[in-house]
Design a protein around this motif. Structure first.
Motif, mmCIF file in Angstrom:
data_model
loop_
_atom_site.group_PDB
_atom_site.id
_atom_site.type_symbol
_atom_site.label_atom_id
_atom_site.label_comp_id
_atom_site.label_asym_id
_atom_site.label_seq_id
_atom_site.Cartn_x
_atom_site.Cartn_y
_atom_site.Cartn_z
ATOM 1 N N ASP A 295 -7.138 9.316 -2.844
ATOM 2 C CA ASP A 295 -8.085 7.862 -1.992
ATOM 3 C C ASP A 295 -8.223 6.647 -2.083
ATOM 4 O OD1 ASP A 295 -9.609 7.899 -0.105
ATOM 5 O OD2 ASP A 295 -11.431 9.007 -0.226
ATOM 6 N N GLU A 296 -7.981 6.177 -3.611
ATOM 7 C CA GLU A 296 -8.341 5.130 -4.501
ATOM 8 C C GLU A 296 -7.070 4.771 -3.838
ATOM 9 O OE1 GLU A 296 -11.657 6.652 -7.028
ATOM 10 O OE2 GLU A 296 -10.065 5.593 -8.118
ATOM 11 N N ALA A 297 -5.950 5.163 -4.195
ATOM 12 C CA ALA A 297 -4.355 4.587 -3.794
ATOM 13 C C ALA A 297 -4.727 3.918 -2.661
ATOM 14 C CB ALA A 297 -3.640 5.433 -4.907
ATOM 15 N N GLY A 298 -4.885 4.653 -1.706
ATOM 16 C CA GLY A 298 -4.324 3.577 0.053
ATOM 17 C C GLY A 298 -3.782 4.831 0.243
ATOM 18 N N VAL A 299 -4.350 6.334 0.299
ATOM 19 C CA VAL A 299 -3.815 7.086 1.129
ATOM 20 C C VAL A 299 -4.627 7.253 1.953
ATOM 21 C CG1 VAL A 299 -3.207 9.904 1.469
ATOM 22 C CG2 VAL A 299 -2.587 8.620 -1.030
ATOM 23 N N PRO A 300 -4.539 7.050 3.303
ATOM 24 C CA PRO A 300 -5.105 6.781 4.370
ATOM 25 C C PRO A 300 -5.729 8.193 4.901
ATOM 26 C CG PRO A 300 -2.509 6.942 5.232
ATOM 27 C CD PRO A 300 -2.654 7.547 3.841
ATOM 28 N N LYS A 301 -7.059 8.216 5.184
ATOM 29 C CA LYS A 301 -8.124 9.050 4.974
ATOM 30 C C LYS A 301 -7.451 10.571 5.775
ATOM 31 C CE LYS A 301 -12.414 7.395 3.318
ATOM 32 N NZ LYS A 301 -11.919 7.468 2.382
ATOM 33 N N GLY A 302 -7.729 11.160 5.331
ATOM 34 C CA GLY A 302 -7.156 12.519 6.569
ATOM 35 C C GLY A 302 -5.937 13.061 5.784
ATOM 36 N N MET A 303 -4.871 12.635 5.905
ATOM 37 C CA MET A 303 -3.779 12.822 4.871
ATOM 38 C C MET A 303 -4.041 14.314 3.884
ATOM 39 S SD MET A 303 -2.164 11.983 6.700
ATOM 40 C CE MET A 303 -0.236 12.160 6.162
ATOM 41 N N VAL A 304 -5.873 13.761 2.740
ATOM 42 C CA VAL A 304 -5.641 14.203 2.082
ATOM 43 C C VAL A 304 -7.160 15.544 1.751
ATOM 44 C CG1 VAL A 304 -5.856 15.128 -0.762
ATOM 45 C CG2 VAL A 304 -4.442 13.503 0.127
ATOM 46 N N GLU B 194 6.942 1.943 1.411
ATOM 47 C CA GLU B 194 5.565 1.597 1.223
ATOM 48 C C GLU B 194 5.216 2.744 0.949
ATOM 49 O OE1 GLU B 194 5.977 -1.509 5.431
ATOM 50 O OE2 GLU B 194 5.396 0.835 5.930
ATOM 51 N N ARG B 195 4.931 3.861 1.520
ATOM 52 C CA ARG B 195 4.221 5.371 1.022
ATOM 53 C C ARG B 195 4.917 5.437 -0.980
ATOM 54 N NH1 ARG B 195 6.464 9.107 6.079
ATOM 55 N NH2 ARG B 195 7.842 9.453 4.601
ATOM 56 N N ALA B 196 5.661 4.782 -0.646
ATOM 57 C CA ALA B 196 6.437 4.583 -2.351
ATOM 58 C C ALA B 196 5.434 4.397 -3.348
ATOM 59 C CB ALA B 196 7.584 5.074 -3.056
ATOM 60 N N ARG B 197 5.266 3.032 -2.743
ATOM 61 C CA ARG B 197 4.423 1.571 -3.659
ATOM 62 C C ARG B 197 3.126 2.569 -3.939
ATOM 63 N NH1 ARG B 197 5.014 -3.855 -1.220
ATOM 64 N NH2 ARG B 197 4.093 -2.333 0.788
ATOM 65 N N VAL B 198 2.047 3.495 -2.593
ATOM 66 C CA VAL B 198 1.089 4.373 -3.027
ATOM 67 C C VAL B 198 0.931 5.213 -3.453
ATOM 68 C CG1 VAL B 198 -1.069 5.101 -1.314
ATOM 69 C CG2 VAL B 198 0.447 3.202 -0.646
ATOM 70 N N LEU B 199 1.429 5.757 -3.899
ATOM 71 C CA LEU B 199 2.807 6.968 -4.486
ATOM 72 C C LEU B 199 2.316 6.867 -6.419
ATOM 73 C CD1 LEU B 199 4.589 9.200 -2.225
ATOM 74 C CD2 LEU B 199 2.004 9.441 -2.930
ATOM 75 N N HIS B 200 2.614 5.236 -6.629
ATOM 76 C CA HIS B 200 2.971 4.629 -8.012
ATOM 77 C C HIS B 200 1.589 4.565 -7.686
ATOM 78 C CE1 HIS B 200 7.619 4.932 -9.053
ATOM 79 N NE2 HIS B 200 7.122 4.111 -8.138
ATOM 80 N N ARG B 201 0.859 4.351 -7.366
ATOM 81 C CA ARG B 201 -0.753 3.417 -7.136
ATOM 82 C C ARG B 201 -0.896 5.261 -7.500
ATOM 83 N NH1 ARG B 201 -0.347 -0.527 -3.233
ATOM 84 N NH2 ARG B 201 -2.347 1.223 -2.146
ATOM 85 N N VAL B 202 -0.977 6.016 -7.089
ATOM 86 C CA VAL B 202 -2.118 7.124 -8.031
ATOM 87 C C VAL B 202 -0.952 7.978 -9.102
ATOM 88 C CG1 VAL B 202 -2.472 9.928 -7.230
ATOM 89 C CG2 VAL B 202 -2.084 8.604 -5.327
ATOM 90 N N ALA B 203 -0.577 7.623 -9.303
ATOM 91 C CA ALA B 203 0.809 7.753 -10.725
ATOM 92 C C ALA B 203 -0.223 7.609 -11.801
ATOM 93 C CB ALA B 203 1.680 8.088 -10.760
ATOM 94 N N ARG C 183 -9.595 11.941 -4.756
ATOM 95 C CA ARG C 183 -10.333 10.680 -5.118
ATOM 96 C C ARG C 183 -9.277 9.420 -5.497
ATOM 97 N NH1 ARG C 183 -15.159 10.530 -4.462
ATOM 98 N NH2 ARG C 183 -17.342 13.077 -5.355
ATOM 99 N N ILE C 184 -8.437 10.106 -6.438
ATOM 100 C CA ILE C 184 -7.671 9.429 -6.685
ATOM 101 C C ILE C 184 -6.560 8.698 -5.685
ATOM 102 C CG2 ILE C 184 -5.565 8.729 -8.336
ATOM 103 C CD1 ILE C 184 -7.147 10.773 -10.529
#
Ligand code: NAP
Length: 506
Positions: free
Chosen positions: A207-216, A82-91, A204-205
């Protein structure tokens, strides 16, 4: 250098007047509470953006809210895929904005556009790679030595502080943010004050990719305010720092007091060694690229050149001709090989080293001046500079200049070469140019450096660990196991029988 409006030929000229930046405090975009300042484009002195720096209060708030998000957002306990999917979206988010990011990074520190595109690609690749590392990371069953099953597992640490320098912002920031997030942590980034743009865009990226608020969080501001508090704050469990050795040493002292894990990617004065059987075309091109790309503002710059005395004269003639022919100019141009230095103050520091080297008896073979014409007098330009005639122990052969200045020294034989190459407080990188693979092997194993390039230089792979020895740093970044640097290791023992332990039985 005066502050002016951007040249109309700059692709971002139309956007610049609107650029007023918020900072990111644990997912809240808002004006910083520190001093107002401008981010200056070193190629012409125009303003890229204005912002209020993060204050100490912003920093404390970001850390506390990051700690809260780490505990409650579900990111740390999310399944790796699940985390990996979000990080792929960041990429993918980085790739989708490739050109815009590359243009902004060009304005951030004046690197030529071809280089900043490569840095953006590298940042996307880093998120992609760390997504894979996260998804494929395995815990271990360790060999059984009793009536218990033993395992080694990994846990995220909590809040990670990431402190970066100004020379390669988006790549440096991705190298810390991606593994920190992949491991399940929250990350508070402190970019160099003078290059705030890229880390904010990455936030910002995310945020848009779905990393939860507060984590960055991204907190541009002073090292003495934001960086200092980040290092000392009790809720920060690890610092990943890239920057100068003096700052790194200070951070290491604080980390020792806190018993905090720390990674330090520090300075260098890397030897590049041309043996008497080297392919001269390749070696000349490689040495030029190794020192003068990025205007020499690179920790791994091959800034000490050792050439076998038999080919020293011929090699230096070719090298000096090559240095004089480099295209130093507008970072907007696809043809530019070397842009300006990052700031007026940094150019003055580089000039100071050159003056000192010449006063110590060095002979100037190329450069040593500020190029002019075609608008370059408005920027922080400095010509590719080559100096010979000094001994390896003299100060400009030993101190990191972090600019386009190469010192050249002849050597007699392999013993002499290794003695000179290893005579440095730094041990970050080295280059070897030879056609003889056995000599290359011997020297590569004997030279003290975290990375050795053989018949190439300044090539990078996110799959290969990077870091320095001695005053060049502690710890490693990158590589498949780089994610483990951001995790605590834990051992589990599972009792397997119904017999009480001996004491209980007694
Ligand atoms: P620096 O002065 O050490 O600054 C690096 C970062 O640390 C900046 O964000 C800076 O903030 C911050 N900082 C300053 N004082 C601090 C403190 N007391 N506590 C916490 N943070 C603090 O280095 P630099 O001049 O920006 O960068 C050039 C150096 O970085 C060179 O030595 C180069 O070799 C090294 N470098 C190493 C690598 C590597 O991977 N080994 C890669 C790139 C660069 P400010 O914004 O306020 O300055």
């Amino acid at each position: 250098m005066s502050t002016t409006t951007a040249s109309p030929s700059d692709p971002l000229a139309a956007e610049l007047p609107r650029r007023d930046l918020d900072i990111c405090v644990a997912g809240q975009w808002r004006r910083g509470r520190g001093d107002r300042y401008a981010s200056i484009y070193p190629a012409d002195g125009s303003i890229s953006a204005e912002l209020n720096a993060a204050s100490a209060d912003d920093t404390a708030e970001a850390i506390e809210r990051a700690h809260q998000a780490f505990r409650t957002s579900g990111w740390a306990s999310a399944k790796p895929h699940e985390r990996a999917r979000v990080l792929h979206r960041v990429a993918e988010g980085i790739r989708a904005r490739r050109e815009v990011l590359a243009q902004w990074q060009r304005r951030d520190n004046g690197k030529p556009i071809a280089e900043t595109r490569a840095l953006v690609d590298s940042a996307a690749g880093t998120f992609q790679f760390m997504a894979a590392a996260c998804e494929t990371l395995e815990d271990q069953l360790t060999p059984q030595r009793g009536a218990h099953l033993t395992m080694s597992v990994h846990e995220p640490m909590g809040v990670i502080g990431a402190i970066t320098p100004w020379n390669s912002p988006i790549a440096s920031e991705a190298q810390k943010m991606a593994p920190a997030l992949a491991a399940g942590n929250a990350v508070v980034v402190k970019p160099a004050e003078i290059t705030p743009l890229m880390a904010l865009e990455l936030a910002r990226i995310c945020d848009e990719a779905g990393v939860p608020k507060g984590m960055v969080s991204v907190l541009p501001g002073k090292g003495s305010v934001v960086g200092d508090l980040l290092v000392k704050h009790p809720l920060v469990k690890r610092i990943s720092f890239t920057g100068g050795t003096t700052t790194g040493r200070r951070i290491a002292h604080v980390a020792a007091d806190k018993m905090m894990s720390v990674a330090l990617e520090l300075g260098g004065k890397s030897p590049t060694m041309v043996l008497d059987d080297a392919d001269l075309d390749h070696a000349v091109a490689g040495v030029l690229y190794g020192i003068f790309s990025s205007s020499g503002e690179s920790c791994i710059a091959g800034s000490r050149l050792f050439v076998h005395k038999r080919l020293y004269a011929e090699f230096m003639d070719r090298l000096v001709a090559g240095a004089k022919a480099l295209r130093v100019g507008d970072p907007v141009s696809e043809r530019t090989q070397m842009g300006p230095l990052v700031s007026v103050a940094h150019r003055a520091s580089v000039e100071g080293y050159v003056t000192r080297g010449l006063a110590d008896g060095g002979r100037l073979l190329a450069g040593g001046f500020r190029p002019e014409g075609e608008g370059r007098e408005r920027g922080c330009y400095y010509a590719p500079t080559v100096i010979e005639g000094l001994a390896n122990h003299q100060s400009i052969c030993q101190e990191e200049i972090f600019g386009p200045v190469l010192v050249a020294l002849p050597f007699d034989d392999e013993d002499d070469l290794l003695a000179q190459a290893n005579h440095s407080v730094y041990a970050l990188a080295a280059g070897i140019w030879t056609r003889d693979y056995k000599r290359a092997w011997r020297i590569a194993r004997a030279v003290q450096a975290g990375t050795v390039w053989i018949n190439t230089y300044k090539q990078f792979s996110i799959a290969t660990p990077f870091g320095g020895w001695r005053d060049s740093g502690l710890g490693r970044e990158k590589g498949r196991l780089g994610i483990l640097e951001y995790m605590e290791q834990k051992s589990l023992y599972w009792g397997l029988n119904d017999t009480p332990l001996p004491w209980a039985a007694a």
